[in-house]
Design a protein around this motif. Structure first.
Motif, PDB file in Angstrom:
ATOM      1  N   ARG A 179       2.295 -20.577  -2.474  1.00  0.00           N
ATOM      2  CA  ARG A 179       0.994 -20.023  -2.894  1.00  0.00           C
ATOM      3  C   ARG A 179      -0.005 -19.180  -1.894  1.00  0.00           C
ATOM      4  O   ARG A 179      -0.389 -17.881  -2.207  1.00  0.00           O
ATOM      5  CB  ARG A 179       0.032 -21.170  -2.929  1.00  0.00           C
ATOM      6  CG  ARG A 179      -1.408 -20.961  -3.367  1.00  0.00           C
ATOM      7  CD  ARG A 179      -2.313 -22.250  -3.288  1.00  0.00           C
ATOM      8  NE  ARG A 179      -3.776 -22.190  -3.653  1.00  0.00           N
ATOM      9  CZ  ARG A 179      -4.771 -21.579  -2.527  1.00  0.00           C
ATOM     10  NH1 ARG A 179      -4.363 -21.632  -1.486  1.00  0.00           N
ATOM     11  NH2 ARG A 179      -5.768 -21.548  -2.977  1.00  0.00           N
ATOM     12  N   ALA A 180       0.246 -19.401  -0.379  1.00  0.00           N
ATOM     13  CA  ALA A 180      -0.079 -18.439   0.720  1.00  0.00           C
ATOM     14  C   ALA A 180       0.402 -17.070   0.398  1.00  0.00           C
ATOM     15  O   ALA A 180      -0.340 -15.991   0.712  1.00  0.00           O
ATOM     16  CB  ALA A 180      -0.025 -19.043   1.733  1.00  0.00           C
ATOM     17  N   ALA A 181       1.749 -16.891   0.177  1.00  0.00           N
ATOM     18  CA  ALA A 181       2.443 -15.473   0.214  1.00  0.00           C
ATOM     19  C   ALA A 181       1.903 -14.893  -0.984  1.00  0.00           C
ATOM     20  O   ALA A 181       1.607 -13.669  -0.945  1.00  0.00           O
ATOM     21  CB  ALA A 181       4.115 -15.893   0.012  1.00  0.00           C
ATOM     22  N   ASN A 182       1.666 -15.479  -2.383  1.00  0.00           N
ATOM     23  CA  ASN A 182       1.416 -14.716  -3.413  1.00  0.00           C
ATOM     24  C   ASN A 182      -0.018 -14.067  -3.149  1.00  0.00           C
ATOM     25  O   ASN A 182      -0.577 -13.117  -3.407  1.00  0.00           O
ATOM     26  CB  ASN A 182       1.423 -15.495  -4.446  1.00  0.00           C
ATOM     27  CG  ASN A 182       2.905 -15.708  -4.952  1.00  0.00           C
ATOM     28  OD1 ASN A 182       3.790 -15.001  -4.584  1.00  0.00           O
ATOM     29  ND2 ASN A 182       3.088 -16.623  -5.838  1.00  0.00           N
ATOM     30  N   LEU A 183      -1.105 -14.968  -2.506  1.00  0.00           N
ATOM     31  CA  LEU A 183      -2.315 -14.631  -2.357  1.00  0.00           C
ATOM     32  C   LEU A 183      -2.259 -13.438  -1.349  1.00  0.00           C
ATOM     33  O   LEU A 183      -3.163 -12.730  -1.470  1.00  0.00           O
ATOM     34  CB  LEU A 183      -3.298 -15.968  -2.178  1.00  0.00           C
ATOM     35  CG  LEU A 183      -3.372 -17.028  -2.783  1.00  0.00           C
ATOM     36  CD1 LEU A 183      -4.395 -18.129  -2.066  1.00  0.00           C
ATOM     37  CD2 LEU A 183      -3.987 -16.431  -4.311  1.00  0.00           C
ATOM     38  N   ALA A 184      -1.530 -13.542  -0.165  1.00  0.00           N
ATOM     39  CA  ALA A 184      -1.260 -12.468   0.447  1.00  0.00           C
ATOM     40  C   ALA A 184      -1.162 -11.187  -0.062  1.00  0.00           C
ATOM     41  O   ALA A 184      -1.683 -10.032   0.111  1.00  0.00           O
ATOM     42  CB  ALA A 184      -0.467 -12.667   1.669  1.00  0.00           C
ATOM     43  N   LEU A 185      -0.034 -11.251  -1.152  1.00  0.00           N
ATOM     44  CA  LEU A 185       0.421  -9.917  -1.655  1.00  0.00           C
ATOM     45  C   LEU A 185      -0.862  -9.393  -2.563  1.00  0.00           C
ATOM     46  O   LEU A 185      -1.018  -8.296  -2.681  1.00  0.00           O
ATOM     47  CB  LEU A 185       1.510 -10.382  -2.644  1.00  0.00           C
ATOM     48  CG  LEU A 185       3.074 -10.457  -2.121  1.00  0.00           C
ATOM     49  CD1 LEU A 185       3.989 -11.248  -3.163  1.00  0.00           C
ATOM     50  CD2 LEU A 185       3.301  -9.312  -1.350  1.00  0.00           C
ATOM     51  N   ILE A 186      -1.662 -10.369  -3.194  1.00  0.00           N
ATOM     52  CA  ILE A 186      -2.776 -10.061  -3.895  1.00  0.00           C
ATOM     53  C   ILE A 186      -3.650  -9.234  -2.906  1.00  0.00           C
ATOM     54  O   ILE A 186      -4.335  -8.002  -3.153  1.00  0.00           O
ATOM     55  CB  ILE A 186      -3.365 -10.866  -4.500  1.00  0.00           C
ATOM     56  CG1 ILE A 186      -2.703 -11.460  -5.709  1.00  0.00           C
ATOM     57  CG2 ILE A 186      -4.816 -10.543  -5.258  1.00  0.00           C
ATOM     58  CD1 ILE A 186      -3.047 -12.928  -6.486  1.00  0.00           C
ATOM     59  N   ARG A 187      -4.031  -9.792  -1.754  1.00  0.00           N
ATOM     60  CA  ARG A 187      -4.722  -8.858  -0.998  1.00  0.00           C
ATOM     61  C   ARG A 187      -4.338  -7.661  -0.358  1.00  0.00           C
ATOM     62  O   ARG A 187      -5.360  -6.657  -0.013  1.00  0.00           O
ATOM     63  CB  ARG A 187      -5.016  -9.961   0.470  1.00  0.00           C
ATOM     64  CG  ARG A 187      -5.835 -11.207  -0.045  1.00  0.00           C
ATOM     65  CD  ARG A 187      -6.380 -11.690   1.406  1.00  0.00           C
ATOM     66  NE  ARG A 187      -5.401 -12.035   2.157  1.00  0.00           N
ATOM     67  CZ  ARG A 187      -4.719 -13.495   2.169  1.00  0.00           C
ATOM     68  NH1 ARG A 187      -4.966 -14.242   1.110  1.00  0.00           N
ATOM     69  NH2 ARG A 187      -3.606 -13.799   2.788  1.00  0.00           N
ATOM     70  N   GLU A 188      -3.070  -7.596  -0.549  1.00  0.00           N
ATOM     71  CA  GLU A 188      -2.392  -6.240  -0.098  1.00  0.00           C
ATOM     72  C   GLU A 188      -2.378  -5.135  -1.238  1.00  0.00           C
ATOM     73  O   GLU A 188      -1.904  -4.002  -0.938  1.00  0.00           O
ATOM     74  CB  GLU A 188      -1.069  -6.500   0.260  1.00  0.00           C
ATOM     75  CG  GLU A 188      -0.964  -7.416   1.595  1.00  0.00           C
ATOM     76  CD  GLU A 188       0.392  -8.082   2.103  1.00  0.00           C
ATOM     77  OE1 GLU A 188       1.317  -7.500   1.334  1.00  0.00           O
ATOM     78  OE2 GLU A 188       0.580  -8.706   2.945  1.00  0.00           O
ATOM     79  N   THR A 189      -2.758  -5.426  -2.499  1.00  0.00           N
ATOM     80  CA  THR A 189      -2.652  -4.497  -3.484  1.00  0.00           C
ATOM     81  C   THR A 189      -4.247  -4.076  -3.746  1.00  0.00           C
ATOM     82  O   THR A 189      -5.125  -4.434  -3.514  1.00  0.00           O
ATOM     83  CB  THR A 189      -1.971  -5.312  -4.847  1.00  0.00           C
ATOM     84  OG1 THR A 189      -2.952  -6.346  -4.999  1.00  0.00           O
ATOM     85  CG2 THR A 189      -0.776  -5.501  -4.342  1.00  0.00           C
ATOM     86  N   ASP A 190      -4.158  -2.848  -4.779  1.00  0.00           N
ATOM     87  CA  ASP A 190      -5.330  -2.407  -5.247  1.00  0.00           C
ATOM     88  C   ASP A 190      -5.911  -3.136  -6.550  1.00  0.00           C
ATOM     89  O   ASP A 190      -7.181  -2.740  -6.578  1.00  0.00           O
ATOM     90  CB  ASP A 190      -5.334  -0.834  -5.270  1.00  0.00           C
ATOM     91  CG  ASP A 190      -4.844  -0.327  -4.024  1.00  0.00           C
ATOM     92  OD1 ASP A 190      -5.257  -0.244  -2.882  1.00  0.00           O
ATOM     93  OD2 ASP A 190      -3.511   0.156  -4.119  1.00  0.00           O
ATOM     94  N   LEU A 191      -5.124  -3.676  -7.006  1.00  0.00           N
ATOM     95  CA  LEU A 191      -5.572  -4.077  -8.662  1.00  0.00           C
ATOM     96  C   LEU A 191      -4.499  -5.073  -8.924  1.00  0.00           C
ATOM     97  O   LEU A 191      -3.363  -5.325  -8.356  1.00  0.00           O
ATOM     98  CB  LEU A 191      -5.596  -2.872  -9.685  1.00  0.00           C
ATOM     99  CG  LEU A 191      -4.214  -1.683  -9.965  1.00  0.00           C
ATOM    100  CD1 LEU A 191      -3.747  -2.268 -11.078  1.00  0.00           C
ATOM    101  CD2 LEU A 191      -4.562  -0.679  -9.545  1.00  0.00           C
ATOM    102  N   VAL A 192      -4.768  -5.560 -10.175  1.00  0.00           N
ATOM    103  CA  VAL A 192      -3.859  -6.684 -10.736  1.00  0.00           C
ATOM    104  C   VAL A 192      -3.466  -6.375 -12.187  1.00  0.00           C
ATOM    105  O   VAL A 192      -4.455  -6.032 -13.038  1.00  0.00           O
ATOM    106  CB  VAL A 192      -4.479  -8.146 -10.619  1.00  0.00           C
ATOM    107  CG1 VAL A 192      -3.566  -9.018 -11.335  1.00  0.00           C
ATOM    108  CG2 VAL A 192      -4.383  -8.468  -9.167  1.00  0.00           C
ATOM    109  N   LEU A 193      -2.226  -6.320 -12.622  1.00  0.00           N
ATOM    110  CA  LEU A 193      -1.687  -6.446 -13.904  1.00  0.00           C
ATOM    111  C   LEU A 193      -1.268  -7.590 -14.380  1.00  0.00           C
ATOM    112  O   LEU A 193      -0.645  -8.252 -13.630  1.00  0.00           O
ATOM    113  CB  LEU A 193      -0.594  -5.138 -14.046  1.00  0.00           C
ATOM    114  CG  LEU A 193      -1.112  -3.817 -13.789  1.00  0.00           C
ATOM    115  CD1 LEU A 193       0.242  -3.078 -13.516  1.00  0.00           C
ATOM    116  CD2 LEU A 193      -1.892  -3.473 -14.883  1.00  0.00           C
TER     117      LEU A 193
END
Length: 190
Positions: free
Chosen positions: A64-78
């Motif tokens: 969970r923490a790794a996925n949330l970190a990935l979201i923080r490192e991106t500009d948008l979500v598909l």
């Protein structure tokens, strides 16, 4: 002086991680993104292997923490909000959509189905009109009827303004969502 072009990164939320071949699904989504100059970041890019003797809840928390970190490192979500194991979107995907929204990231939600949430709920069991006029399932619980393809909290009218949205408020397929995200990016840079 040369100005470098920003590389736009999109987190690819969805239940594809549960497919028999998630890598193939990731590559298809990444290819769709690449056609529009976007770098797709798949949840398994932050894969966290279990350590010997690690309790399952601890391993789950690290994923969970790794996925949330990935979201923080991106500009948008598909986000693939297609039905998963029932009439509704995957709950993990829904959580990621909310998290990204709270961070101020635009979320381009899409579905691979053409039915509304009410239509899909009907297909999973009896739905009838209650005395109050609301649709009710077999347990008497109200079934949302806004004509949307997902729960109202997963449909963002501001994002659907970028074109290609389907009849039920979600983009119809990943390609349409990626194209809308590219249009949104063009408006940000233009």
């Amino acid at each position: 002086m040369r100005v470098e072009k920003k590389v736009w990164r999109a987190y690819l939320a969805g239940p594809e991680v549960f497919l028999p071949d998630p890598a193939a699904a990731a590559e298809a989504l990444r290819a769709a993104c690449a056609r529009h100059g976007i770098v797709g970041v798949f949840p398994l890019d932050g894969a966290v292997a279990a350590t010997p003797g690690e309790p399952s809840p601890t391993h789950a928390a690290r994923i969970r923490a790794a996925n949330l970190a990935l979201i923080r490192e991106t500009d948008l979500v598909l986000a693939n909000a297609s039905p998963f194991r029932g009439p509704s979107a995957d709950d993990g995907t829904a959580y990621e959509m909310g998290y990204a929204t709270a961070l101020g990231r635009p979320v381009f939600a899409y579905t691979e189905t053409a039915d509304s949430l009410l239509e899909r709920t009907r297909a999973h069991g009896p739905v009838t009109r209650g005395h109050d006029g609301a649709w009710r399932d077999a347990a008497g619980q109200m079934v949302e009827d806004f004509g949307l393809g997902a729960n109202l909290m997963l449909v963002d009218p501001a994002i659907t303004a970028w074109g290609g949205v389907g009849a039920h408020g979600l983009y119809q397929g990943a390609e349409a969502a990626v194209a809308a995200a590219a249009a949104w990016i063009a408006a940000q840079v233009g």
